[in-house]
Design an enzyme around this catalytic site. Sequence first.
Site: not given
Ligand code: NAD
Length: 292
Positions: A123, A144, A156, A195
């Site tokens: 994000s 995104h 996005e 955002n």
């Molecule tokens: P999350 O913490 O729910 O999931 C992240 C996952 O990555 C975890 O399950 C973790 O075990 C895994 N992980 C960590 N290191 C790893 C590796 N080396 N190899 C494989 N997996 C690994 O996070 P999320 O909310 O799903 O966010 C993930 C990405 O998406 C972030 O970059 C965030 O900015 C983006 N994002 C989040 C949202 C939201 O609302 N949560 C919305 C849009 C974008």
Amino acid sequence: MDIKDVKNIAVIGAGNMGHQIAMSCALHGYKTVCSDINEDILKKAESFVDNYLPGRVKKGKLTEEQAKQARDNIRFTSSMEEAAKDADYVIEAVIEVLDLKRKIFADLDRIAPSHAILATNSSFIVSSKIADATGRPEKICNLHFFNPALVMKLVEVVQGPHTSDETVEISMALCHNLEKVPVHLKKEVEGFLLNRIIRAINHEALWLLDMGVAEAEDIDKACMYGAGHPMGPFRLNDLTGIDLSYTMAMETFKRTGDPAHRPSPSIVERYMKGEYGEKTGKGFYDYTKKDK
Ligand code: NAD
């Protein structure tokens, strides 16, 4: 390369975003492998899929055959190598840590076929902070998705200075194939489009409250009945959590150093009192009163 060459997708990270992005890809005919380093998260993601698909059949949204096809299309693994080795398009959705993302992209560059596009769902981290960790910067971009990724239509597609037009075209086409609505950002900007817009509305609404110009309820009414928003910014803050608003504002402030991004007094006040919104019974509104 064009969109017809994209058949296999790898999603790295099976957390909040990753498992739903992977499910969306599998539902739309892509052979999808989703990897995570955490076995519990992988199990949770797999059981989500096993509940979600029959649920969609029950609701009449999918036929048995479509659900079976989608189930056959998706696999989970703890090995990133296995996920990415045959991928035409990789979507990274791991935790928001720049060094980790750079390391993953460097590994993906080694593992994934040379034609594969490597996108990040981050994000806030723009892909130009990652692209030089690979030998294929023209194939790196931000893709995104919004939460929950199976429901939200907007994606996005952010083009960095290194990203080729071909990568953008394929990414936009992929989103169309996933029945999403992609928008193209021609330049990288902190917070991307939506955002930033939400932040600006929140900022103004909080300023009006802090200045004593109007009550939260009336500012919400103005947004709903004047601008057609489904709910006002204060009601939305209560729903998503004032603790989250506080943390996000602090993160943005740390990232940008701009004092305008600090959490507003009325957010800080409620955060300190533990009034996080609906989940604690009180926020900008009082949910302990039945008539509210
Ligand atoms: P999350 O913490 O729910 O999931 C992240 C996952 O990555 C975890 O399950 C973790 O075990 C895994 N992980 C960590 N290191 C790893 C590796 N080396 N190899 C494989 N997996 C690994 O996070 P999320 O909310 O799903 O966010 C993930 C990405 O998406 C972030 O970059 C965030 O900015 C983006 N994002 C989040 C949202 C939201 O609302 N949560 C919305 C849009 C974008």
